[in-house]
Motif scaffolding. Structure first.
Motif, short mmCIF file in Angstrom:
data_model
loop_
_atom_site.label_atom_id
_atom_site.label_comp_id
_atom_site.label_asym_id
_atom_site.label_seq_id
_atom_site.Cartn_x
_atom_site.Cartn_y
_atom_site.Cartn_z
N THR A 32 31.47 39.53 45.26
CA THR A 32 31.42 38.07 45.15
C THR A 32 29.97 37.58 45.13
N ARG A 56 31.91 32.89 55.48
CA ARG A 56 32.17 34.09 54.65
C ARG A 56 32.92 33.79 53.37
N GLU A 76 27.29 49.51 42.00
CA GLU A 76 28.60 49.12 42.56
C GLU A 76 29.48 50.36 42.67
N THR A 97 35.81 41.42 46.54
CA THR A 97 37.02 40.86 47.14
C THR A 97 37.72 39.90 46.18
C1 FAD Z 1 42.56 38.49 52.58
C2 FAD Z 1 41.40 37.57 52.43
C3 FAD Z 1 41.60 36.24 52.17
C4 FAD Z 1 40.53 35.39 51.97
N1 FAD Z 1 40.75 34.09 51.61
C5 FAD Z 1 39.73 33.35 51.12
C6 FAD Z 1 39.96 32.10 50.51
O1 FAD Z 1 41.09 31.62 50.48
N2 FAD Z 1 38.91 31.45 49.95
C7 FAD Z 1 37.66 31.98 49.97
O2 FAD Z 1 36.75 31.40 49.39
N3 FAD Z 1 37.38 33.14 50.60
C8 FAD Z 1 38.39 33.84 51.16
N4 FAD Z 1 38.15 35.04 51.76
C9 FAD Z 1 36.77 35.46 52.06
C10 FAD Z 1 36.01 36.00 50.89
O3 FAD Z 1 36.88 36.46 49.88
C11 FAD Z 1 35.06 37.14 51.28
O4 FAD Z 1 34.48 36.94 52.54
C12 FAD Z 1 33.96 37.27 50.24
O5 FAD Z 1 34.55 37.46 48.95
C13 FAD Z 1 33.02 38.40 50.57
O6 FAD Z 1 32.07 38.49 49.55
P1 FAD Z 1 30.93 39.61 49.63
O7 FAD Z 1 30.13 39.50 48.39
O8 FAD Z 1 30.24 39.55 50.94
O9 FAD Z 1 31.73 41.00 49.64
P2 FAD Z 1 32.66 41.60 48.51
O10 FAD Z 1 33.15 40.59 47.55
O11 FAD Z 1 33.69 42.40 49.24
O12 FAD Z 1 31.68 42.57 47.72
C14 FAD Z 1 31.13 43.73 48.27
C15 FAD Z 1 30.93 44.70 47.12
O13 FAD Z 1 30.09 45.75 47.53
C16 FAD Z 1 30.61 47.00 47.07
N5 FAD Z 1 30.09 48.00 47.99
C17 FAD Z 1 30.32 48.12 49.32
N6 FAD Z 1 29.60 49.12 49.83
C18 FAD Z 1 28.89 49.64 48.81
C19 FAD Z 1 27.94 50.69 48.71
N7 FAD Z 1 27.59 51.41 49.78
N8 FAD Z 1 27.40 50.96 47.49
C20 FAD Z 1 27.75 50.24 46.39
N9 FAD Z 1 28.66 49.22 46.43
C21 FAD Z 1 29.19 48.93 47.62
C22 FAD Z 1 32.11 46.79 47.14
O14 FAD Z 1 32.80 47.68 46.33
C23 FAD Z 1 32.25 45.34 46.67
O15 FAD Z 1 32.34 45.25 45.27
C24 FAD Z 1 39.21 35.90 52.06
C25 FAD Z 1 39.00 37.24 52.35
C26 FAD Z 1 40.07 38.08 52.54
C27 FAD Z 1 39.81 39.54 52.80
#
Ligand code: FAD
Length: 430
Positions: A64, A378, A84, A92
């Motif tokens: 995200t 988050r 990635e 997510t």
């Molecule tokens: C069930 C659920 C419901 C939710 N509901 C909502 C909602 O209604 N509305 C809303 O806005 N948000 C919602 N959220 C929250 C939101 O979706 C997440 O908190 C947010 O998308 C996290 O974004 P991020 O970029 O931090 O992580 P992510 O989107 O998880 O991205 C992390 C990326 O890093 C990659 N990665 C991880 N480790 C490594 C590594 N060592 N090397 C290479 N790649 C790696 C993963 O594969 C992934 O692609 C919800 C979350 C969940 C789980």
């Protein structure tokens, strides 16, 4: 690895391979040399998949936040590599199936725009969907979340990366990180690929601050974390971009490593199977892995507290807005606590910078915050806004040969504005 060493190694590999294969006429070369048309990056791939990539900005995690960070860095002129570990962008939002990002608005105004909003808006438009009217304050916060077609979203994210000159490396992840005179050497692994990345800045967008953990910088974690959720659909066919998928809590779901993710996958799938048997309905859709709500957060140069969040503290070094109820999921469910009317929290640059870290910045759910503040911070629109701010900051730090903390805030704000982001205190009418 120095270039000369690499050349020597390549030559010896060529010899041994040709010897083993009997030097058949089809084997004219065992090396591939490609020069990135947009980035100017030179890659030398040897027969055993060994590659060296020299870039300004390395984004780890194309989820995200990371997708937006990479597009931003590329558009601002940084040579950018996005590593990635999965097979697609979106994290997510796509792999987890949580395809309803929010919140881009608060109290009748758009408060987050920029690249994340551009991607959401364009994918909804192409999918023939409808966008919320941000001038209307909804009765319940989730009404202004924007359902997106996760498949289109992922492909369009990839298209925007390519257009911005971002090189994407799927199925790869960092294995070893070493400091260099002006940045980092990051050794990544993928199947059939060993990549040595030489970069000036790292943007850690792995969700759980995996890179920060590898660097042994401090991280926070609760003893009991919020459950993840496995998203699926029984009965009717999935209609992406319209309704929401069904979800089952996966208690103990932990995104930290391959063992914990394996366990979460199997637990989630087992629960779905039980549900199918119980409901006697057809399984029409299942995400490849659960969405993970919580794992590690960094200890940053500042930690956003729940009081900062619920009072809408305007940090001096704010780089973006955020808006969502305090939203902790437990074994008994969730009771969101909406923010008071008019409250609009901000995210400071210092919450994205690991304490005592140099040449590294994070974006996404791992930002430096206490648990309650994190439960609101988050969400996806906020992660996208953080991603854009981190992409801008890493680019400027790489250009100036300095650290993210030393980049003048005015320059960060200026570049953010130039790329369509909303700087705190300047919310548009949407
Ligand atoms: C069930 C659920 C419901 C939710 N509901 C909502 C909602 O209604 N509305 C809303 O806005 N948000 C919602 N959220 C929250 C939101 O979706 C997440 O908190 C947010 O998308 C996290 O974004 P991020 O970029 O931090 O992580 P992510 O989107 O998880 O991205 C992390 C990326 O890093 C990659 N990665 C991880 N480790 C490594 C590594 N060592 N090397 C290479 N790649 C790696 C993963 O594969 C992934 O692609 C919800 C979350 C969940 C789980």
């Amino acid at each position: 690895m120095k270039h000369s060493e690499q050349t020597d190694r390549r030559d010896s590999l060529t010899h041994s391979l040709l010897g083993a294969a009997g030097a058949g006429p089809a084997i004219t070369s065992t090396t591939d040399v490609a020069v990135g048309a947009v980035t100017g990056e030179t890659q030398v791939a040897t027969a055993d998949g060994e590659i060296t990539s020299e870039v300004d900005v390395l984004v780890v995690g194309g989820g995200t936040a990371g997708t937006i960070a990479a597009i931003q860095a590329g558009r601002a002129g940084a040579k950018t590599l996005l590593v990635e570990r999965h097979s697609q962008l979106g994290g997510t939002t796509t792999t987890g199936g949580v395809a309803f990002p929010g919140l881009f608005d608060a109290w009748g105004k758009q408060i987050i725009a920029g690249i994340g909003w551009e991607l959401v808006r364009e994918s909804v438009e192409l999918d023939g969907g409808t966008l919320p009217d941000f001038s209307k304050v909804p009765q319940r916060h989730w009404e202004n979340q924007v359902p997106v077609n996760m498949f289109l979203y992922g492909i369009m994210a990839e298209e925007k990366c390519t257009q911005a000159g971002v090189q994407i490396a799927y199925y790869e992840f960092p294995q070893e990180i070493t400091k260099t005179a002006d940045g980092w050497q990051v050794d990544c692994a993928g199947f059939g690929t060993r990549r040595r990345v030489l970069c000036k800045q790292i943007v850690d967008c792995t969700g759980g601050a995996e890179v920060v953990g590898m660097l042994k910088l401090p991280r926070l974690r609760e003893e009991e974390t919020q459950p993840g959720s496995m998203l699926f659909q029984t009965g009717n066919a999935n209609d992406p971009g319209r309704g929401q998928l069904h979800a089952l809590y996966v208690h103990g779901a932990d995104s930290s490593n391959s063992r914990t993710v394996t366990r979460a996958n199997m637990t989630g799938r087992k629960a779905v199977l039980a549900k199918v048997r119980e409901e006697k309905q057809r399984l029409m859709h299942l995400q490849p892995e659960p969405g993970f709500r919580e794992s590690y957060r960094i200890v940053g140069e500042t930690i956003i507290t729940v009081d900062d969040y619920t009072s809408g503290r305007q940090f001096d070094d704010a780089v973006c807005n955020a808006f969502y109820p305090v939203d902790i999921h437990t074994k008994t469910g969730v009771r969101p606590a909406p923010l008071q009317p008019g409250v609009l929290p901000t995210i400071p640059l210092r919450a994205l910078i690991p304490k005592d870290g140099r040449n590294i910045i994070v974006a996404g759910r791992c930002l430096s915050s206490d648990r309650l503040a994190n439960s609101g911070l988050r969400v996806q629109a906020s992660c996208m806004a953080m991603g854009q701010a981190a992409g801008v900051t890493a680019t400027l730090a790489a250009q100036h040969g300095t650290t993210p903390l030393s980049v003048p805030l005015a320059e960060i704000h200026k570049l953010l504005r130039e790329h369509g982001a909303i700087v705190p205190g300047e919310a548009s009418s949407g």
